[in-house]
Write a protein that holds these residues in place. Structure first.
Motif, PDB file in Angstrom:
ATOM      1  N   LEU A   1      59.876  73.285  26.240  1.00  0.00           N
ATOM      2  CA  LEU A   1      60.667  74.175  27.103  1.00  0.00           C
ATOM      3  C   LEU A   1      60.720  75.590  26.538  1.00  0.00           C
ATOM      4  O   LEU A   1      60.712  76.562  27.281  1.00  0.00           O
ATOM      5  CB  LEU A   1      62.081  73.620  27.287  1.00  0.00           C
ATOM      6  N   ARG A   2      60.779  75.708  25.226  1.00  0.00           N
ATOM      7  CA  ARG A   2      60.868  77.018  24.587  1.00  0.00           C
ATOM      8  C   ARG A   2      59.527  77.750  24.584  1.00  0.00           C
ATOM      9  O   ARG A   2      59.471  78.951  24.821  1.00  0.00           O
ATOM     10  CB  ARG A   2      61.373  76.852  23.156  1.00  0.00           C
ATOM     11  N   HIS A   3      58.438  77.008  24.328  1.00  0.00           N
ATOM     12  CA  HIS A   3      57.137  77.650  24.114  1.00  0.00           C
ATOM     13  C   HIS A   3      56.124  77.395  25.223  1.00  0.00           C
ATOM     14  O   HIS A   3      55.012  77.921  25.155  1.00  0.00           O
ATOM     15  CB  HIS A   3      56.549  77.192  22.775  1.00  0.00           C
ATOM     16  N   GLY A   4      56.466  76.571  26.195  1.00  0.00           N
ATOM     17  CA  GLY A   4      55.520  76.279  27.274  1.00  0.00           C
ATOM     18  C   GLY A   4      54.603  75.125  26.925  1.00  0.00           C
ATOM     19  O   GLY A   4      54.707  74.510  25.867  1.00  0.00           O
ATOM     20  N   ASP A   5      53.688  74.840  27.848  1.00  0.00           N
ATOM     21  CA  ASP A   5      52.752  73.736  27.678  1.00  0.00           C
ATOM     22  C   ASP A   5      51.959  73.922  26.390  1.00  0.00           C
ATOM     23  O   ASP A   5      51.579  75.042  26.042  1.00  0.00           O
ATOM     24  CB  ASP A   5      51.783  73.683  28.853  1.00  0.00           C
ATOM     25  N   GLN A   6      51.715  72.803  25.692  1.00  0.00           N
ATOM     26  CA  GLN A   6      50.982  72.854  24.430  1.00  0.00           C
ATOM     27  C   GLN A   6      50.067  71.647  24.309  1.00  0.00           C
ATOM     28  O   GLN A   6      50.323  70.607  24.910  1.00  0.00           O
ATOM     29  CB  GLN A   6      51.959  72.847  23.242  1.00  0.00           C
ATOM     30  N   THR A   7      49.045  71.792  23.491  1.00  0.00           N
ATOM     31  CA  THR A   7      48.211  70.641  23.165  1.00  0.00           C
ATOM     32  C   THR A   7      48.986  69.751  22.196  1.00  0.00           C
ATOM     33  O   THR A   7      49.885  70.224  21.488  1.00  0.00           O
ATOM     34  CB  THR A   7      46.892  71.067  22.490  1.00  0.00           C
ATOM     35  N   PRO A   8      48.648  68.468  22.139  1.00  0.00           N
ATOM     36  CA  PRO A   8      49.295  67.609  21.149  1.00  0.00           C
ATOM     37  C   PRO A   8      49.110  68.129  19.721  1.00  0.00           C
ATOM     38  O   PRO A   8      50.026  68.030  18.900  1.00  0.00           O
ATOM     39  CB  PRO A   8      48.612  66.250  21.359  1.00  0.00           C
ATOM     40  N   GLY A   9      47.946  68.698  19.428  1.00  0.00           N
ATOM     41  CA  GLY A   9      47.711  69.249  18.097  1.00  0.00           C
ATOM     42  C   GLY A   9      48.636  70.405  17.772  1.00  0.00           C
ATOM     43  O   GLY A   9      49.171  70.497  16.666  1.00  0.00           O
TER      44      GLY A   9
ATOM     45  N   SER B   1      51.164  60.785  14.665  1.00  0.00           N
ATOM     46  CA  SER B   1      52.589  60.640  14.955  1.00  0.00           C
ATOM     47  C   SER B   1      52.936  61.359  16.261  1.00  0.00           C
ATOM     48  O   SER B   1      53.697  60.828  17.087  1.00  0.00           O
ATOM     49  CB  SER B   1      53.411  61.197  13.800  1.00  0.00           C
ATOM     50  N   MET B   2      52.374  62.552  16.453  1.00  0.00           N
ATOM     51  CA  MET B   2      52.640  63.292  17.695  1.00  0.00           C
ATOM     52  C   MET B   2      52.050  62.560  18.883  1.00  0.00           C
ATOM     53  O   MET B   2      52.656  62.541  19.964  1.00  0.00           O
ATOM     54  CB  MET B   2      52.089  64.713  17.597  1.00  0.00           C
ATOM     55  N   THR B   3      50.888  61.962  18.715  1.00  0.00           N
ATOM     56  CA  THR B   3      50.279  61.206  19.813  1.00  0.00           C
ATOM     57  C   THR B   3      51.219  60.086  20.253  1.00  0.00           C
ATOM     58  O   THR B   3      51.435  59.877  21.454  1.00  0.00           O
ATOM     59  CB  THR B   3      48.916  60.629  19.377  1.00  0.00           C
ATOM     60  N   ARG B   4      51.802  59.364  19.295  1.00  0.00           N
ATOM     61  CA  ARG B   4      52.758  58.298  19.636  1.00  0.00           C
ATOM     62  C   ARG B   4      53.986  58.865  20.354  1.00  0.00           C
ATOM     63  O   ARG B   4      54.471  58.281  21.330  1.00  0.00           O
ATOM     64  CB  ARG B   4      53.169  57.528  18.383  1.00  0.00           C
ATOM     65  N   THR B   5      54.481  59.990  19.868  1.00  0.00           N
ATOM     66  CA  THR B   5      55.663  60.608  20.483  1.00  0.00           C
ATOM     67  C   THR B   5      55.359  61.042  21.916  1.00  0.00           C
ATOM     68  O   THR B   5      56.138  60.771  22.836  1.00  0.00           O
ATOM     69  CB  THR B   5      56.138  61.803  19.639  1.00  0.00           C
TER      70      THR B   5
END
Length: 151
Positions: free
Chosen positions: A54-62, A74-78
């Motif tokens: 919400l703060r930074h906009g759309d992002q890649t998982p990386g 870990s981010m992929t699971r989240t």
């Protein structure tokens, strides 16, 4: 508090260890505040991803993994967990077909808003119980903590 001078370094030591006391009390405060959650009762890591998006906009998982200081798996699971909950969606990257972007859905946005509302309500209730001079002290302390956090 009791102060003593460290002759070797020339610094002032706070014998009551202000740094330690502040670390412990701020940690407890943050944990208590974080216990106020929205309907989905998201873990902190998932809520952090939503607020980051919400703060930074759309992002890649990386990019999310870097921002949240976690490993990519870990981010992929989240992200997958948030996708299953309908809080985020994966969309095609506009310039690189090999990548996806993670975007907050309306459901995710409502969850963040509800969590923030509950946290603000709890904290407002706590502040209402204080004397005016204590609220003024906290107002000054809030500015100092913001300065410490940005330094």
């Amino acid at each position: 508090m009791t102060y003593a001078k460290d002759m070797a370094s020339g610094t002032t030591l706070v014998q009551d260890s202000l740094a330690s006391e502040l670390r412990v009390s701020v940690g407890r405060f943050v944990r208590r505040l974080r216990s106020e959650r929205g309907e989905a009762d998201l873990p902190d890591a998932q809520f952090g991803v939503l607020t980051s998006l919400l703060r930074h906009g759309d992002q890649t998982p990386g990019a999310l993994a870097q921002h949240e200081r976690v490993k990519p798996p870990s981010m992929t699971r989240t992200v997958n967990a948030l996708t299953e909950l309908g809080m985020v969606e994966k969309v095609e990257h506009p310039t690189d077909g090999r990548l996806v972007l993670v975007r907050v859905t309306d459901t995710g946005r409502r969850e963040v808003e509800e969590t923030r509302r509950r946290r603000d309500a709890w904290l407002t209730g706590q502040l209402d119980g204080l004397r005016a001079k204590d609220r003024e002290l906290l107002e000054r302390a809030s500015a100092l903590l913001a300065d410490l956090a940005s330094g």
